[in-house]
Design a protein around this motif. Structure first.
Motif, short mmCIF file in Angstrom:
data_model
loop_
_atom_site.label_atom_id
_atom_site.label_comp_id
_atom_site.label_asym_id
_atom_site.label_seq_id
_atom_site.Cartn_x
_atom_site.Cartn_y
_atom_site.Cartn_z
N CYS A 1 0.82 -1.22 0.00
CA CYS A 1 0.00 0.00 0.00
C CYS A 1 0.86 1.27 0.00
O CYS A 1 0.53 2.24 0.71
N GLY A 2 1.94 1.25 -0.79
CA GLY A 2 2.81 2.42 -0.81
C GLY A 2 3.50 2.66 0.53
O GLY A 2 3.76 3.81 0.88
N PRO B 1 0.35 4.60 2.91
CA PRO B 1 -0.56 5.71 2.54
C PRO B 1 -1.82 5.28 1.79
O PRO B 1 -2.85 5.93 1.92
N TYR C 1 -6.00 2.81 -4.72
CA TYR C 1 -5.51 3.90 -5.57
C TYR C 1 -6.67 4.47 -6.38
O TYR C 1 -7.56 3.74 -6.82
N LYS D 1 0.61 8.91 6.80
CA LYS D 1 0.37 7.77 5.90
C LYS D 1 -1.07 7.67 5.41
O LYS D 1 -1.45 8.36 4.47
N THR E 1 -2.98 8.49 0.14
CA THR E 1 -1.80 8.80 -0.70
C THR E 1 -1.51 10.29 -0.85
O THR E 1 -0.41 10.66 -1.26
N TYR E 2 -2.45 11.16 -0.54
CA TYR E 2 -2.16 12.60 -0.59
C TYR E 2 -1.34 12.99 0.64
O TYR E 2 -1.60 12.50 1.74
N PRO E 3 -0.36 13.89 0.47
CA PRO E 3 0.61 14.14 1.53
C PRO E 3 0.07 14.99 2.68
O PRO E 3 -0.18 16.19 2.52
N ILE E 4 -0.11 14.37 3.83
CA ILE E 4 -0.58 15.10 5.01
C ILE E 4 -0.21 14.32 6.27
O ILE E 4 -0.12 13.09 6.24
#
Lengths: 412, 412
Positions: B63-64, B67, B72, B261, B266-269
């Motif tokens: 899962c990356g 994240p 996806y 995560k 997946t968006y950075p936060i």
């Protein structure tokens, strides 16, 4: 001109205070503006403008504190993001755009033989210092009083939650004071790993100061003679002075450059680039974050750099910034005020030469802002490629009214 | 099954090595997988799957590195991102979604009276320690050997570029060793600001270890008796055990929780939440980054949390994870291998009980991966809400072939 009200901003802020420490924190805090006289939230942006939740429109002379450089929702950047979003963002591996972006930076930035990516400016300034330490086997770093290199403990302008150990390896010098740099290096023989500087001095709550003649010649030579790594923190100024790096604008070569802000035209990304002789040390420092391989911001950065190059955007921004700087000087003079206009044209700042307590400045900037042109009272501004001569005209008309209000209020 | 080749990954990697230190760095480095036996880049993702540049498809059990939790390109998350992107991302102020996200977290996470946002997990673990220092007026923090709290100098697992001062205030204890925690607190009376722990022990290059009976009861009581702030680093496990916080899954209350995560699919936060009595200290620590007010990742986080709640996603992930854990155990046994299956079902890990040198493990995981199910040999895996029973079936068929290969190769 009609002036703005901020009722919906205040409503949101009152909700925020219940669930966020201070309501709004860090550089976005309304406490660093003039509380009550500014919008507290942004609703949407387009080109060189944004709107707050009360529907007020601003010519954005802050550019989101720098990240907006081509205009909000720039079609080419958004198209690149659309394309990458079809693939998704963040995986078990980097995406191919990471290689493309590194190649583009190495091709664009003069001193860059390698590039590495993160999410915050602070990530890269701290990393740069660590790479210098790894390369030299030394611990100390020299920085300038008042310079901002991020919010990590070794460099934060804040005071809360720090320990004595956080800065035990940070020596403080002063901008343009070459003698003090030399003295600190002499007093710490073979202990100084790096000198970290912004390309020019852009402290908050003060005017900007350009490098004095000979300053960078002296710094470069001091570093060379003593095996010290010269780090230029180009997070704020990067891509607004010279796409080859702000060191080139001032006529010298850095060893490491740190970028962020404008790199992805509001999409979150930072980069550190450096010379070949630091490559091995760069890979010896563990540097990672959950989202750092994400392709969306990298696709945005590729599109941003290409568009900046193809449109010769820096020249346009210099032209607009010069018009704004000259206009403020002249409009102030018309009302009997000498304005201290500092910084390069693309990252201008103007303040009242007659005061150091910001009393007139706060009234002036708030009145201009309430007329649709965002002026920060205590922090340099930013020009974008989306700004126009008409934006400058509107702004100077607002300045004209604001100077008159200041004059009346302060009996000048 | 047909197995995969990685020619295009290698081509990209060879290009990357010229312009990026090490080619790929940090947790995404192929050096932490089995070099040559894994894809090095990801091209695109959809649901529980991703494809590498050679066109190979993987059931993404990583899962990356966490994240990705809903799949996806999840339609509801992407719709929220579309909506926010119309407004643009990052401004001179936060956007209204910041208030909404803080309210949602305070409403969702049991101990949360406030929330604050950043971009990296490291940003929040370091901040949490600083808040504890500010609140207690003390410097020391106790952490566990082998625990990962990010890549900042005080906690990085790396060695390059560090100084002796970086860890002078960090005391090292051991997971589940309550006596050692008590001893360290006794030896440093009124000096310990915080104990920082992951909700269970999930070191790299080792099995996961759950809290022993009484461990958290003892830690909570030790903190209460000594005025120590209990920080739970929920960056890795957050939203996969209990949406109220992983402390609730293990039956205790933390004082501060750190998330990242999975929060934005997946968006950075990242986010730090805490109890009311730490609110003032939280606002006393300067905490900021250029992109931290950006609305896009916050809109993604709101959509992610709502979808996790509405679909009871944790229960589905627990079911899938349990099937995978049981299936690996049973398939291994069929080939005569006792598998050490550790971690909660949603963050599983499996290794060969008969070895500690990862020799069989590396062959096994690479062979499963080359059959379309990504298994990391040295790091726990992650389940997403997009994974299905059919994905488990395909994976177990790949395991069956991989165990046979291991058995032949090692003459077991």
């Amino acid at each position: 001109m009609e002036t703005y009200k901020f009722d919906k901003s205040m409503e949101l802020f009152n909700r925020a205070r219940a669930v966020i420490p201070g309501g709004i924190y860090g550089h976005l805090s309304p406490a660093v503006l003039v509380p009550g006289k500014y919008p507290y939230y942004a609703q949407r942006g387009e080109g060189g403008y944004y709107w707050d939740p009360d529907g007020n429109r601003y010519i954005d002379w802050m550019c989101g504190y720098g990240p907006m450089i081509l205009g909000y929702n720039h079609p080419k950047v958004e198209a690149a993001v659309d394309e990458q979003r079809k693939n998704a963002d963040c995986f078990n591996h980097p995406t191919p755009v990471m290689v493309e972006l590194a190649e583009l930076l190495v091709d664009t930035v003069k001193i860059a033989d390698w590039a590495i990516f993160a999410k915050n400016g602070s990530d890269t300034t701290t990393y740069a210092v660590q790479v210098a330490r790894q390369s030299t086997g030394r611990d100390k770093v020299i920085a300038c009083k008042g310079a901002y290199h991020g919010a990590h403990a070794w460099c934060t302008p804040g005071h809360g939650g720090l320990t004595d150990a956080d800065r035990v390896n940070v020596l403080m010098s002063e901008w343009n004071n070459l003698e003090l740099f030399r003295k600190l290096v002499d007093e710490h023989p073979n202990q100084v790993a790096a000198i970290i500087l912004t390309p020019y001095h852009h402290p908050a709550f003060a005017d900007s100061v350009l490098p004095a003649p000979g300053f960078y010649e002296g710094i470069r030579s001091l570093c060379d003679r003593n095996g010290i790594v010269l780090i230029i923190d180009d997070v704020r100024a990067g891509f607004r002075l010279d796409l080859r790096g702000s060191d080139q604008y001032f006529g010298f070569d850095a060893d490491i450059l740190c970028f962020s802000k404008a790199l992805g035209n509001t999409y979150p990304i930072s980069a550190c680039v450096g010379r070949d002789d630091l490559r091995l040390s760069a890979s010896d420092v563990f540097f990672t974050g959950s989202f750092w391989g994400g392709g969306i911001s990298m696709a945005a950065a590729i599109a941003t750099i290409k568009e900046l190059k193809e449109t010769n955007a820096v020249a346009h921004m210099m032209h607009i910034g010069k018009l704004l700087q000259d206009g403020i000087r002249e409009t102030g003079a018309k009302h009997g005020y000498e304005m201290s206009v500092t910084g390069p044209p693309t990252i201008p700042y103007a303040s009242f030469a007659c005061e150091r307590d910001f009393m007139r400045q706060q009234v002036f900037c708030a009145e201009v802002t309430a007329r649709g042109a965002f002026f920060h009272p205590h922090h340099n501004w930013f020009i974008s490629a989306a700004h126009t001569e008409a934006d400058v005209e509107h702004t100077l008309a607002a300045c004209d009214e604001a100077f008159a209000i200041v004059k009346e209020k302060f009996n000048d």
